[in-house]
Write a protein that holds these residues in place. Structure first.
Motif: not given
Length: 278
Positions: A193-194, A196-204, A234-246
């Protein structure tokens, strides 16, 4: 290596948060501001607010004091849950005391102060105070609340009167049912999770969806090239929700590392190949 929470921890601690808020007097439908960086305690507090029958009002962790106060004036919250980092940056405690005093003066009658609660203290088992000293909990009926407000999301609070978007419990469940047809996740997956959680996109997509599927979520103390790299290693990461800038930032990190490690004669060829692949 940070704090780890199981799904049982999430349930038990969210129930603890709900019990604390209710014993403090949070009414059904009462607003609670939530201002914090992304972290597991944000998620626990959010569900705790909903379990108490309240309405969560997430605010950008980078919001200025004026922006936070504008939102508070608009929604008249019962309490404000804030992380240590945010509290150090903007003194919300004194600002909310002044806001509550102004509100009481305008109403011509005494109104209770806006309680400012530390995020870590609220989630911790020790709590903010002894629950035994508070009155017993009255029965709480939360059935049939699908169309009642769960979150109040503000699109702008920079100047003047901010604009709030009311989202019901049904809004979120409907959104999740649609996302379930797009995201292929299960209990073996882990999301980073990268956004902001206050955005509905990341929240959902970055919080509700993986939790619904039993997946793991990793939160970073700060989001930068180094912490992202450490998480992928180091972490168990198989996916990430992102935007073009990220993704552009990740691309720059990859190309920089390749340039540093490859022989100078090979570097241009490899980078051009990477451009074609991506």
């Amino acid at each position: 290596h940070g704090q780890r929470y199981t799904y049982r921890d999430l349930l038990e601690r969210a129930t603890h948060v709900a019990s604390t808020l209710r014993r403090m007097g949070l009414p059904i439908g009462g607003k609670v501001l939530l201002i914090s960086e992304n972290r597991p305690e944000w998620v626990i507090s959010y569900f705790g607010i909903l379990k108490a029958g309240g309405v969560a009002v997430p605010i950008d962790r980078e919001a200025t004091l004026d922006e936070a106060c504008n939102i508070a004036r608009h929604c008249e919250p019962f309490a404000c849950v804030v992380s240590d980092k945010v509290q150090e940056r903007i003194n919300l405690r004194s600002a909310m005391e002044e806001l509550a005093a102004d509100r009481s003066a305008e109403a011509g009658a005494g109104k209770s102060a806006i309680k400012v609660l530390g995020l870590s203290e609220l989630v911790a088992w020790t709590g903010l105070f002894s629950l035994a000293a508070l009155p017993p909990l009255p029965p709480l009926q939360l059935t049939g609340r699908a169309d009642e407000m769960a979150s109040l999301i503000f699109t702008s609070g920079t100047t003047g009167r901010p604009k709030g978007v009311m989202l019901s419990h049904r809004n979120f469940t409907t959104l999740l049912s649609k996302l379930a047809t797009v995201f292929d996740l299960d209990k073996h997956d882990g999301l980073l999770s990268v956004l902001p959680l206050h955005h509905t996109f990341e929240f959902a997509a970055g919080m509700l969806m993986p939790l619904m599927r039993g997946a793991q979520i990793t939160y970073l103390p700060e989001v930068n090239a180094d912490t992202l790299g450490d998480a992928f290693e180091d972490a168990h990461v198989t996916g990430m929700v992102g935007v073009p800038a990220l993704y552009q930032a990740l691309y720059r990190r990859i190309t920089r590392q390749l340039s540093d490690r490859l022989p100078e004669s090979l570097s241009p060829w490899v980078l051009r190949l990477l451009d074609r692949l991506l």
